[in-house]
Enzyme design. Structure first.
Site, short mmCIF file in Angstrom:
data_model
loop_
_atom_site.label_atom_id
_atom_site.label_comp_id
_atom_site.label_asym_id
_atom_site.label_seq_id
_atom_site.Cartn_x
_atom_site.Cartn_y
_atom_site.Cartn_z
N ARG A 1 -12.06 1.16 -6.52
CA ARG A 1 -11.87 0.55 -5.18
C ARG A 1 -10.99 2.00 -4.37
O ARG A 1 -11.07 2.11 -3.52
CB ARG A 1 -10.76 -0.41 -5.29
CG ARG A 1 -10.47 -0.90 -4.06
CD ARG A 1 -9.18 -2.27 -4.13
NE ARG A 1 -9.41 -2.86 -2.76
CZ ARG A 1 -8.76 -2.56 -1.75
NH1 ARG A 1 -7.81 -1.62 -1.62
NH2 ARG A 1 -8.74 -3.35 -0.48
N CYS B 1 0.84 -1.23 -0.04
CA CYS B 1 0.09 -0.09 0.10
C CYS B 1 0.75 1.31 -0.18
O CYS B 1 2.05 1.50 0.75
CB CYS B 1 -0.62 0.02 1.35
SG CYS B 1 -2.03 -1.18 1.42
P1 XMP Z 1 -0.75 -7.09 3.10
O1 XMP Z 1 -0.12 -6.17 4.06
O2 XMP Z 1 -1.29 -8.36 3.32
O3 XMP Z 1 -2.14 -6.25 2.99
O4 XMP Z 1 0.01 -7.00 1.95
C1 XMP Z 1 -3.16 -6.61 1.99
C2 XMP Z 1 -4.36 -5.64 2.14
O5 XMP Z 1 -3.97 -4.29 1.61
C3 XMP Z 1 -5.25 -3.78 0.93
N1 XMP Z 1 -4.59 -3.27 -0.51
C4 XMP Z 1 -4.16 -2.07 -0.72
N2 XMP Z 1 -4.26 -0.93 -0.14
N3 XMP Z 1 -3.44 0.19 -1.89
C5 XMP Z 1 -3.60 -0.07 -0.64
O6 XMP Z 1 -3.62 1.29 0.29
C6 XMP Z 1 -3.22 -0.94 -2.53
O7 XMP Z 1 -2.73 -1.05 -3.75
C7 XMP Z 1 -3.80 -2.24 -1.97
N4 XMP Z 1 -4.07 -3.35 -2.67
C8 XMP Z 1 -4.43 -4.21 -1.41
C9 XMP Z 1 -6.19 -4.78 0.96
O8 XMP Z 1 -6.95 -4.45 1.96
C10 XMP Z 1 -5.50 -6.11 1.32
O9 XMP Z 1 -6.30 -7.19 1.96
#
Ligand code: XMP
Length: 491
Positions: A418, A319
């Site tokens: 999203r 993120c």
């Molecule tokens: P982890 O820490 O497991 O987190 O890699 C996965 C979660 O991150 C969210 N997610 C995002 N949040 N930008 C964001 O700010 C993104 O591009 C993104 N893609 C996923 C999502 O809630 C996921 O479960």
């Protein structure tokens, strides 16, 4: 709000994350094998309180099937067409049903060649094919054991000359127990289901009847639970509405999937979707007490379908939302805040702590802050079951893991809503490689042990007990001391 940490963050004095806290050890008055890590969301019970993220490099059908088989849940992503979503849901729902319905049973004509039957068995990875005539009536079964020994006979033989004509079968509606008895008595691997007119109605196999996965997450009919991410926008075209209705027949839980759900338009779209669809809903993500209070008390969501909130914003390993926008709610902070709102307004609603988990020890911390289940993309992106190929960098096996707000994911088509609508240039995620880590079972086994051992140290026998343990904020020096230290060389 009995515990010091929750009180502190509730006043927004501190936006803390996993590395800021430790669970204080508690009195353990139970044996290690008595610890129970199972948890629930609405009517669904999970033997493993772990979910894989709805991301296109994490959860498609293979991951969803494996997560559910091991007692957790994989949430299918939505960065694809409704047609593809329908296909994924269908595959998950039918993966372990004890009856394979007639449209999915491999059949062959009695006049087909033995070579074709052999090819089909090898390609579909099955051990037998039902033989049906032009009128779709069953006239035999051809299994691997029926394949002739000599290559000449394989190449020139006709199925009807080698098949078993006297097919042992069952009638539609036969119970699982009765089917098992017939299978064992007849020493067969498969039993076709044939109606009184001789038409094929389905097939059951010994493999699917024998529960190899006793902890699997299943619905009342014994099918794996199926979860799918969904945009909060109500589909405009009637064609997409129809597809969504069909998807609904396979899905148990829809996960409304946006970075920040505390938005009027998303709330209104979801209220409409909830009335249109039959399945249950998890809403998210949210990050504060205030947002959870609003969603629980001020919105027109159907109470029986609103089963959980998913929390955390900007903490994920891919993120960049908080860097790009200055706004965020780290998962631990969001969990503690939303857990308090749930306790205050509707304790029936579940809580999923989403993203930011780096180590197995982060899981107990999330439960201590009030989570019912946790969700991660990071732990699973490098597994065998995630979508994508295994690549090789400097001799190390790797797989691609990308944020759904990364340029790569957003330009592939479907996921732009999203994030903040209208924003095209601002990426909110990155794409990179993660190490290949083998199959998902190995990863889950490690997480399970970290969680169970954490609960034993904390003196909590269940996830509900875990919500009562004490968390403390650790000093920077204290945190340094929890890592290996004063050793020679790097670690
Ligand atoms: P982890 O820490 O497991 O987190 O890699 C996965 C979660 O991150 C969210 N997610 C995002 N949040 N930008 C964001 O700010 C993104 O591009 C993104 N893609 C996923 C999502 O809630 C996921 O479960």
């Amino acid at each position: 709000m009995s515990n010091y940490y929750r009180k502190k963050i509730h006043s927004n004095e501190l936006i803390a994350t996993f590395d800021d806290v430790l669970i204080l050890p508690g009195f353990t008055n139970f044996a290690p094998d008595e610890v129970d890590i199972s948890s629930s969301l609405g009517k669904y019970h999970f033997n493993l309180p772990i979910m894989s993220s709805a991301m296109d490099t994490v959860t498609e059908e293979l991951m969803a099937i494996n997560m559910a088989l091991h007692g957790g849940l994989g949430v299918l992503h939505r960065n694809c067409s409704y047609e593809r979503q329908l296909e994924m849901c269908r595959i998950v729902k039918r993966a372990r049903s004890f009856v394979i319905d007639d449209t999915h049973v491999a059949t062959i004509n009695p006049n087909a060649g033995v070579a074709k039957a052999k090819f089909m068995m090898e390609n579909y990875n099955i051990s037998g094919i039902v033989v049906t005539n032009e009128n779709k009536k069953v006239c035999g079964i051809f299994t691997k054991r029926d394949i002739p020994f000599f290559e000449h006979d394989i190449q020139n033989g006709i199925v009807k000359d080698y098949m078993t004509k006297d097919v042992i079968s069952i009638k539609p509606g036969t119970s699982r127990e009765e089917a098992l008895k017939i299978l064992y008595k007849s020493r067969k691997e498969k039993l076709p289901i044939i109606d009184d007119q001789g038409y094929l109605k389905g097939l059951i196999t010994k493999k699917d009847l024998a529960p190899e996965f006793p902890f699997a997450s299943k619905d009342d009919e014994g099918h794996l639970l199926c979860a799918l991410a969904l945009s909060p926008k109500f589909p405009e075209s009637s064609q997409n509405q129809e597809l969504l209705k069909e998807i609904d027949t396979y899905v148990d839980i829809f996960f409304i999937d946006v970075a920040d759900f505390y938005k009027k338009a998303d709330i209104e779209g979801t209220e409409k979707l909830m009335k249109f669809l039959d399945s249950d809903f998890v809403l998210g993500n949210v990050g504060t007490y205030e947002a959870a209070e609003y969603l629980i008390t001020k919105c027109d969501f159907l109470e029986e379908k609103f089963i959980a909130l998913k929390v955390g914003m900007g903490s994920g390993s891919i993120c960049t939302t908080s860097i790009q926008t200055g706004v965020g709610a780290p998962t631990l902070f969001a969990t503690a805040q939303v857990a308090d709102a749930i306790t205050d307004y509707n304790s029936r609603i579940g809580l999923i702590a989403d993203g930011g988990f780096k180590n197995p020890g982060d899981l107990p911390k999330a439960f201590a802050a009030g989570a019912d289940l946790i969700m991660s993309g990071h732990f699973f992106a490098g597994t065998e079951e995630s979508p994508g190929f295994i690549d090789n960098i400097a001799g190390r096996k790797v797989k691609v893991y990308r944020g759904m707000g990364s340029k790569e994911a957003r330009t592939s088509g479907y996921i732009s809503d999203r994030y903040t609508e209208g924003s095209k240039m601002l990426t909110e995620g990155v794409s990179n490689y993660v190490p290949y880590v083998g199959d998902v079972y190995g990863v889950l086994a490690t997480l399970k042990e970290g969680l169970a051992n954490g609960m034993i140290y904390a003196g909590a026998k269940s996830i509900q007990d875990m919500k009562k343990v004490s968390l403390g904020i650790i000093s920077i020096v204290g945190s340094r001391e929890t890592q290996p230290h004063d050793l020679i060389g790097k670690f």
